[in-house]
Design an enzyme around this catalytic site. Structure first.
Site, PDB file in Angstrom:
ATOM      1  N   ASP A   1      32.538  20.260  12.074  1.00 56.57           N
ATOM      2  CA  ASP A   1      32.476  18.930  11.459  1.00 56.57           C
ATOM      3  C   ASP A   1      33.187  18.825  10.113  1.00 56.57           C
ATOM      4  O   ASP A   1      32.832  17.969   9.294  1.00 56.57           O
ATOM      5  CB  ASP A   1      31.016  18.496  11.318  1.00 56.57           C
TER       6      ASP A   1
ATOM      7  N   ASP B   1      31.838  14.993  20.109  1.00 56.30           N
ATOM      8  CA  ASP B   1      31.896  14.534  18.714  1.00 56.30           C
ATOM      9  C   ASP B   1      33.140  15.050  17.991  1.00 56.30           C
ATOM     10  O   ASP B   1      33.668  14.426  17.076  1.00 56.30           O
ATOM     11  CB  ASP B   1      30.675  15.018  17.910  1.00 56.30           C
TER      12      ASP B   1
HETATM   13  N1  GLY Z   1      28.025  14.702  15.391  1.00 57.83           N
HETATM   14  C1  GLY Z   1      26.617  14.753  15.524  1.00 57.83           C
HETATM   15  C2  GLY Z   1      26.034  13.467  15.874  1.00 57.83           C
HETATM   16  O1  GLY Z   1      26.726  12.517  16.196  1.00 57.83           O
HETATM   17  O2  GLY Z   1      24.829  13.385  15.822  1.00 57.83           O
END
Ligand code: GLY
Length: 379
Positions: free
Chosen positions: A94, A155
């Site tokens: 992330d 994601d």
């Molecule tokens: N990327 C983690 C979520 O969307 O919760």
């Protein structure tokens, strides 16, 4: 109401409320609220994946208002994240969510060399998570036991723009290669025939072979976690914008068409499009994120010419439906309450649901700014 007039009205309300919210929370990095008051993920929660969105909100507000306070708060957020950048175990896939709305935004606005350095270090770390056998960027950490070494999640499509940025800045094609190889894998293994998306796909980390899919933050295996659909929708159109590969645009449209065909009459989005019929749980973040992606698809189609223009209205109209539903039914306009959006949900099987989450507020503002032309493009 006319769409431009509506957006101008929403933008004005955001500017008014956020000035007060930013002023009284200037030294925090919020994730959620308790009784309308922001918490703070500075300090021992500095590695939390959402810690770039507060800075991103500040940059969006700075871009729209030129008020110095917002730039100062954004910079404080960016500097605090250095503690995360120095902690190998706190780094994960992330990095795009944390350093694009902070350091890279700063670099884009001010040209800061320190900010550039932070963005590039984060991009390098993310590139290091690439698994060449399976052609995917590894998702979460697992404490070193390797149990999640073969996991990739949808994601991550939203983190790829950090690699596109690094490629565009350095002219080093490795960043582009890694981003597009991951996007191609996501297209093949995550996006289903009907345009819906898996959340987690497991590969054998040694051979790269496909192993299985998991429901992850959604209802169950084979279900359709709405925020995951939104990450896919927005993520693929962003990959198209950076590479101009038609397959990414077509995938973004397929996911968007699926999403649009599942929007309920009231315009409010459930946590999972395939949750049980008697479950009313919502996730406003999915709606705000999808709106941003839909508006980008509409713009991309419009730029392609006459044929696209008629088609682009479908995506634009869907975004307006989602955003006005949030505005009328899920926005908290009380000046004394720190959050904007209500009824956000992190994961279907968590104990708590329907609270405020910072990225819901971030993407709602970004979507309104896209309509008013005030957006600082961060992705
Ligand atoms: N990327 C983690 C979520 O969307 O919760």
């Amino acid at each position: 109401m006319d769409e431009q007039k509506w957006a101008a009205e929403a933008a004005e309300k955001i500017r008014h409320k956020m000035h007060l919210v930013a002023e009284r929370n200037r030294h925090k990095i919020p994730y959620t609220t308790q009784d309308g008051v922001f918490d703070d993920c500075s300090g021992d929660k500095i590695c939390w994946w959402t810690n770039g969105f507060w800075g991103g909100m500040m940059w969006q507000l700075y871009h729209a208002t030129k008020e110095e306070m917002y730039r100062e708060i954004a910079l404080e957020n960016e500097e605090k994240l250095d503690a995360n950048l120095m902690l190998a175990g706190g780094m994960d896939h992330d990095s795009g969510f944390r350093w694009l709305p902070t350091a890279v935004a700063d670099y884009k606005v001010t040209g800061s060399k320190k900010a550039f350095n932070r963005g590039l270090l984060a991009a390098n770390d993310m590139a290091g998570r690439f698994n060449p056998a399976g052609r995917f960027i590894r998702a979460w950490n697992d404490g070193g036991d390797g149990s999640k070494a073969g996991w990739a999640i949808i994601d991550c499509m939203m983190n790829l723009p950090l690699l596109y940025w690094a490629w565009e800045e350095t002219n080093d094609p490795r960043y582009l290669q890694i981003a597009t190889l991951h996007a191609d894998t996501a297209m093949k293994y995550f996006i289903r025939e009907d345009g819906s998306s898996n959340h987690i796909v497991a590969f054998d980390p040694a051979t790269g072979e496909y192993v299985d899919t998991f429901g992850g933050q959604g209802y169950a295996q084979g279900s359709s976690w709405t925020r995951g659909q939104a990450w896919a929708l927005y993520g693929f159109i962003l990959s198209y914008l950076h590479t101009k590969k038609e397959s990414y645009l077509n995938t973004a449209k397929r996911v968007a068409n699926y999403f649009i065909s599942n929007i309920p009459e009231n315009g409010l989005i459930p946590v999972d499009f395939r949750q049980p019929a008697d479950c009313t749980l919502e996730d406003s973040t999915a709606s705000a994120i999808a709106s941003c992606g839909l508006l980008e698809i509409a713009k991309a189609l419009e730029q392609k010419g006459e044929l696209g223009t008629t088609e682009s209205r479908i995506y634009q109209n869907a975004a307006i439906k989602l955003l006005t539903a949030l505005y009328e039914q899920r926005c908290n306009w009380d000046d004394n309450c720190d959050n904007l959006l209500e009824k956000c949900t992190a994961a279907f099987h968590d104990e708590t649901h329907e609270f405020s989450i910072i990225y819901g507020d971030y993407y709602f503002i970004e979507a309104v700014w896209k309509l008013t032309g005030e957006e600082l493009f961060l992705w």
